[in-house]
Design an enzyme around this catalytic site. Sequence first.
Site, PDB file in Angstrom:
ATOM      1  N   SER A  74       0.937  -1.010   0.022  1.00  0.00           N
ATOM      2  CA  SER A  74       0.041  -0.030  -0.056  1.00  0.00           C
ATOM      3  C   SER A  74       0.912   1.151   0.082  1.00  0.00           C
ATOM      4  CB  SER A  74      -0.911  -0.095   1.206  1.00  0.00           C
ATOM      5  OG  SER A  74      -2.214   0.803   1.160  1.00  0.00           O
TER       6      SER A  74
ATOM      7  N   ASP B 162      -9.710  -4.157  -5.753  1.00  0.00           N
ATOM      8  CA  ASP B 162      -8.883  -3.015  -4.983  1.00  0.00           C
ATOM      9  C   ASP B 162      -8.835  -1.801  -6.004  1.00  0.00           C
ATOM     10  OD1 ASP B 162      -6.857  -1.393  -3.705  1.00  0.00           O
ATOM     11  OD2 ASP B 162      -5.240  -3.035  -4.079  1.00  0.00           O
TER      12      ASP B 162
ATOM     13  N   HIS C 281      -7.852  -4.868  -1.068  1.00  0.00           N
ATOM     14  CA  HIS C 281      -6.877  -3.961  -0.415  1.00  0.00           C
ATOM     15  C   HIS C 281      -6.808  -4.219   1.041  1.00  0.00           C
ATOM     16  CE1 HIS C 281      -3.911  -0.666  -0.749  1.00  0.00           C
ATOM     17  NE2 HIS C 281      -4.466  -0.385   0.469  1.00  0.00           N
TER      18      HIS C 281
END
Length: 257
Positions: A43, A197, A227
Site C-alpha cells: 500500500s 482493489d 486491499h
Amino acid sequence: YRLSPEHPFPTQWEDCLTATVHFMKHAEEHGVDPSQIVIGGDSAGGNFATVITQELLRRPGLPKLRGQVLIYPGVQALDFNLPSYQQNAAIPILFQESVVFYGLKFLLRDSSLTNDILRGSHVPDEFRQKYEKWLSVDNIPEQFKRRGYQRRPLGPYKAEVHHQVPDLLTASFSSLLVEDELLRRFPETFIASCEYDVLRDDSLLYKKRLEDNGVKVRWFHATQGFHGIINLCYMNIVRFPDGVEILEKASEFIRDL
C-alpha cells in the site's frame, strides 16, 4: 516513520530513506550481503519503496538494490477514474473517495478539494499531454475491463486546485511518473495486485512501464483479493487464501533472486 500531521510530507519516505541508507552502509555488520538487499512494502509502503528506489539510484557509493517487492502499491495521483477505481469504488477497505481524502490529510490539505481531485481538475494540460501515454486505459489489459467502466476524461483544469496540491504530480508522490532514463536502472521487481482493489490498475500501469523499460517483473494477481488482505490472512476466525498466496509468491521471488 514519523506521522502526519505533526510531521508533514515528505517526512515519511525521507525517514524510510534514512533508515535504508544507514542499513545499506552497515549491512555487513548485520551479516547481510550488501549486493542482496531487497526493498519492499504494501500500500503506502509500496509507494515509499518505489520512491526510495529512485533516490538510491541518485546517490553514488551505495550498493545496488537486488530487487523490489511491491504489494498493491499506490503509484499515481493523476487519474482516479481508471477502471479499478470505478469498479471497486465502494469495496472495503479502501474506497475511491478515501484514496483522495487520505492523500489530502497526508499533505495537510483541506478535504474540500476531494471532489475536484477525483475529477482530475488538479492536473494541468501539459501534464495530461505528457503522461497520457503512461496512464491511458489502453495500457490496461482487456480482461480487467470486463466488469464494466466508463471512459471519463479528466475534468477541466483548475489552477487554484493544482497550486494547493502540486506534490501529487511529482515522482516522489506519483512514482509512475519517473522518467525512462531512471526507470531503466530499476532492479527486478515483484508486484502483487488484487482484483477488488481501487489501486489494482496502478499496479498494472506500473508493471507495464517497468517492462517497457527492460526491467524484469514477476507479477501475481489475486483474483479474489482486496486491499489490505495480507493483514488479515492469518486471522483465527476468517482466513483469506489469496493473502497467504501473495506472501508466498513474494517470498518465492526473493528466494529466486
